[in-house]
Scaffold this active site. Structure first.
Site, PDB file in Angstrom:
ATOM      1  N   SER A 160       0.825  -1.204   0.000  1.00  0.00           N
ATOM      2  CA  SER A 160       0.000   0.000   0.000  1.00  0.00           C
ATOM      3  C   SER A 160       0.859   1.254   0.000  1.00  0.00           C
ATOM      4  CB  SER A 160      -0.903   0.010   1.240  1.00  0.00           C
ATOM      5  OG  SER A 160      -1.531   1.259   1.421  1.00  0.00           O
ATOM      6  N   TYR A 184      -2.349  -0.242   9.996  1.00  0.00           N
ATOM      7  CA  TYR A 184      -2.547  -0.816   8.656  1.00  0.00           C
ATOM      8  C   TYR A 184      -1.268  -0.695   7.840  1.00  0.00           C
ATOM      9  CZ  TYR A 184      -4.006  -1.082   3.771  1.00  0.00           C
ATOM     10  OH  TYR A 184      -4.089  -1.405   2.443  1.00  0.00           O
TER      11      TYR A 184
END
Length: 337
Positions: free
Chosen positions: A127, A152
């Site tokens: 990501s 995350y």
């Protein structure tokens, strides 16, 4: 080829699986259909894939090691594309354990099964969130990413480190893809553009964080899928010129590589909202709010290495992409505006 796509009922997973099936590949889908967002949307995505004879599906989670290994016992898998993960920056502040279970424990299981069954290529989702507190633009895979600002992001950085370890120890070719704000049809309802659309259509106020002073490298789903497909038959090889005294984080002496996959053209959030308003034909009611914990002000992908390796070049403009999304949204939810 026979390709395992984890997260096949997800946004990227469904679009990728459909493209692979249309190209004649055999796709084994794997997804636990969790309730992080509307499970009916996930079922409807699977309905797009189920008509293909070369598609099979397992409804299981990555944390279930036995279930994952059963897939490999029952199928001859050549390539693994791991898109299954607990997504969302803000949700990681509320439920951190979900990220450890899926993104850490689950990814460990993926690596182990790739090791034991000698997979030809593992492609996995990282990501743009890994860039965290970095401010140098555009973000480059050669930059250090040691200051994540959400759990995350930390789990995604961990996945890259774990993949490298397995590339080093077991010679597994691994490719990590740092996705930059993917949007499009059949998207994720927790993403801003989706929730903006829902609230605008329903006449509700949309929340615009950091007072609208945000920029995102919005990337349309078809461009993302094209980039992944281009990498299938390009597993990384050991880089003989890799310099241990000045190490490049994106490559290695092991068969390991990390790429950015984005549009390479960041857009101001307010311009994005105006384009959405144009295609909906409705002006949004806006509430301007401060920055949220775990968020970043801007993302901007340097995709030079992916272009050089594959010829990847995004072609979908924000105007084209949002029109496609709005048209799909109106049809899917029977919206008349």
């Amino acid at each position: 080829m026979s390709i395992l796509v984890t997260g096949a009922a997800g946004f990227v997973g469904m679009h990728l699986s459909k493209r692979l099936l249309e190209e004649g590949q055999t796709v084994v889908g794997y997804d636990n259909i969790n309730n992080y967002y509307d499970t009916q949307l996930k079922r409807d995505r699977l309905d797009v894939l189920n008509p293909f004879d070369s598609f099979s599906f397992y409804e299981e989670g990555l944390a279930d090691k036995e279930a994952l290994f059963k897939v490999f016992e029952e199928n001859q898998i050549d390539i693994v594309i791991n898109l299954a993960a607990q997504a969302g920056v803000r949700y990681s502040l509320e439920n951190p354990h979900a990220y450890i279970d899926s993104n850490i424990q689950g990814f460990t299981n993926v690596l182990e099964v790739c090791r034991q069954y000698e997979i030809k290529h593992l492609i996995y989702a990282s990501s743009s969130s890994v860039y965290g507190a970095n401010v140098k633009m555009p973000f480059s895979t050669s930059d250090e990413v040691n200051h994540p600002v959400s759990l995350y992001a930390a789990t995604k950085k961990s996945n890259e480190l774990m993949a490298h370890t397995y590339s080093h120890l077991y010679n597994i070719p691994t490719t990590g893809l740092r996705f930059f704000t993917v949007y499009g049809t059949h998207g994720r309802p927790d993403m801003a553009y989706y929730s903006f659309t829902k609230n605008i259509v329903e006449g509700n106020t949309i929340k615009v964080f950091n007072n609208g002073e945000m920029m995102r490298d919005f990337t349309y789903i078809d461009d993302i899928v094209d980039g992944i497909v281009r990498l299938l038959d390009k597993p990384p090889e050991a880089d003989s010129s890799w310099d241990r005294e000045n190490p490049d984080p994106s490559s290695s002496y092991a068969p390991y590589k990390v790429y950015n996959i984005g549009n390479n053209q960041p857009v101001k959030l307010m311009d994005f909202i105006e384009t959405l308003e144009k295609h909906l034909g409705i002006e949004a009611k806006k509430e301007f709010l401060p920055m949220q914990p775990g968020d970043v002000k801007a993302t901007y992908a340097d995709i030079d290495d992916l272009q050089q390796a594959t010829g990847f070049k995004p072609t979908t403009t924000i105007d084209e992409g949002l029109k496609k999304f709005v048209d799909w949204y109106k049809e899917y939810y029977s919206v008349k505006v």
